[in-house]
Motif scaffolding. Structure first.
Motif, PDB file in Angstrom:
ATOM      1  N   PRO A  15      70.879  50.954  47.695  1.00  0.00           N
ATOM      2  CA  PRO A  15      70.951  50.689  46.262  1.00  0.00           C
ATOM      3  C   PRO A  15      70.262  49.392  45.858  1.00  0.00           C
ATOM      4  O   PRO A  15      69.893  49.211  44.718  1.00  0.00           O
ATOM      5  N   PHE A  16      70.124  48.469  46.826  1.00  0.00           N
ATOM      6  CA  PHE A  16      69.597  47.157  46.484  1.00  0.00           C
ATOM      7  C   PHE A  16      68.097  47.031  46.738  1.00  0.00           C
ATOM      8  O   PHE A  16      67.427  46.233  46.122  1.00  0.00           O
ATOM      9  N   SER A  17      67.574  47.802  47.690  1.00  0.00           N
ATOM     10  CA  SER A  17      66.197  47.562  48.101  1.00  0.00           C
ATOM     11  C   SER A  17      65.205  48.626  47.648  1.00  0.00           C
ATOM     12  O   SER A  17      64.011  48.447  47.806  1.00  0.00           O
ATOM     13  N   THR A  18      65.697  49.734  47.131  1.00  0.00           N
ATOM     14  CA  THR A  18      64.786  50.806  46.732  1.00  0.00           C
ATOM     15  C   THR A  18      64.433  50.687  45.257  1.00  0.00           C
ATOM     16  O   THR A  18      65.301  50.820  44.398  1.00  0.00           O
ATOM     17  N   PRO A  19      63.171  50.431  44.908  1.00  0.00           N
ATOM     18  CA  PRO A  19      62.800  50.354  43.494  1.00  0.00           C
ATOM     19  C   PRO A  19      62.895  51.734  42.839  1.00  0.00           C
ATOM     20  O   PRO A  19      62.623  52.739  43.474  1.00  0.00           O
ATOM     21  N   ARG A  20      63.282  51.761  41.623  1.00  0.00           N
ATOM     22  CA  ARG A  20      63.361  53.006  40.856  1.00  0.00           C
ATOM     23  C   ARG A  20      62.364  52.935  39.705  1.00  0.00           C
ATOM     24  O   ARG A  20      62.066  51.853  39.196  1.00  0.00           O
ATOM     25  N   PRO A  21      61.866  54.081  39.223  1.00  0.00           N
ATOM     26  CA  PRO A  21      60.871  54.052  38.141  1.00  0.00           C
ATOM     27  C   PRO A  21      61.417  53.485  36.839  1.00  0.00           C
ATOM     28  O   PRO A  21      60.664  52.961  36.021  1.00  0.00           O
ATOM     29  N   TRP A  22      62.735  53.552  36.663  1.00  0.00           N
ATOM     30  CA  TRP A  22      63.321  53.063  35.413  1.00  0.00           C
ATOM     31  C   TRP A  22      63.744  51.603  35.474  1.00  0.00           C
ATOM     32  O   TRP A  22      64.218  51.058  34.497  1.00  0.00           O
ATOM     33  N   HIS A  23      63.581  50.938  36.618  1.00  0.00           N
ATOM     34  CA  HIS A  23      63.973  49.529  36.739  1.00  0.00           C
ATOM     35  C   HIS A  23      63.216  48.598  35.779  1.00  0.00           C
ATOM     36  O   HIS A  23      63.819  47.706  35.185  1.00  0.00           O
ATOM     37  N   PRO A  24      61.890  48.766  35.586  1.00  0.00           N
ATOM     38  CA  PRO A  24      61.210  47.888  34.613  1.00  0.00           C
ATOM     39  C   PRO A  24      61.780  48.016  33.195  1.00  0.00           C
ATOM     40  O   PRO A  24      61.871  47.017  32.464  1.00  0.00           O
ATOM     41  N   PHE A  25      62.171  49.215  32.811  1.00  0.00           N
ATOM     42  CA  PHE A  25      62.788  49.409  31.498  1.00  0.00           C
ATOM     43  C   PHE A  25      64.103  48.635  31.402  1.00  0.00           C
ATOM     44  O   PHE A  25      64.391  48.004  30.385  1.00  0.00           O
ATOM     45  N   ILE A  26      64.891  48.672  32.478  1.00  0.00           N
ATOM     46  CA  ILE A  26      66.153  47.923  32.502  1.00  0.00           C
ATOM     47  C   ILE A  26      65.880  46.434  32.383  1.00  0.00           C
ATOM     48  O   ILE A  26      66.542  45.723  31.629  1.00  0.00           O
TER      49      ILE A  26
END
Length: 198
Positions: A15-26
């Protein structure tokens, strides 16, 4: 064995190290809210300080206290970048290796969240008394009584969040820095359950 150890590390770190596509939006939304929250809450506090007539109202004092908690939340999350720590691999890895910073970050963040929950409770209680028991309102609620209750509130919130930084924690380097991985299970349950029940 090494395989189970690797699986455990992957399971705890995913949960801490995998980037998600929606992280920049957050990130963008989070910092927009934080940056807008600072001047908005500061204006309310400034008006309260500048205008003596506002200081005569218990309701306004409660609102200013809520603004103070919200301003503190914005400042803490700007100085200790919550979104970076939680939604970027670099930030998660950085704070997951620094015990003191992690404990300070969690304590400051949770104090802000819990104080806001209790502040909303006290505002709701004051409004309830005003509307349901208007004849008792002025004998029960005053600026002085509200100040006493706010002092009690902040004391409870700060004292109850002191144990983890003082030693009651299960911090392990590399496991991340979240309440679920750093705080004891009983502490996490009471920390979130009790304020939300109120």
């Amino acid at each position: 064995d090494s395989n189970s150890s690797t699986a455990l590390n992957i399971g705890t770190m995913r949960p801490f190290s995998t980037p998600r596509p929606w992280h920049p939006f957050i990130h963008g939304t989070f910092y927009l809210i934080v940056i807008c929250g600072i001047p908005g809450n500061a204006l309310v506090i400034g008006a309260y300080i500048k205008m003596p007539s506002l200081r005569q109202s218990p309701t306004i004092l409660l609102i200013v206290n809520q603004c103070s908690a919200d301003l503190l939340t914005c400042i803490v999350n700007l100085l200790m970048p919550y979104a970076w720590f939680n939604f970027t691999p670099e930030g998660a890895a950085f704070i997951g290796e620094h015990k003191t910073l992690c404990l300070l970050f969690l304590a400051a963040s949770t104090i802000c969240v819990v104080s806001s929950a209790f502040n909303v409770f006290i505002i709701s209680l004051e409004r309830y008394i005003c509307i349901i028991m208007p004849y008792r309102y002025y004998s029960w609620v005053s600026v002085e009584s509200v100040k006493r209750w706010l002092l009690i509130l902040w004391t409870i919130v700060i004292v109850t969040h002191a144990p983890p930084p003082m030693g009651w924690n299960k911090f392990q380097s590399g496991r991340g820095c979240r309440p679920s991985t750093v705080y004891a299970k009983d502490f996490v349950t009471s920390m979130f359950l009790v304020p939300n029940l109120f």
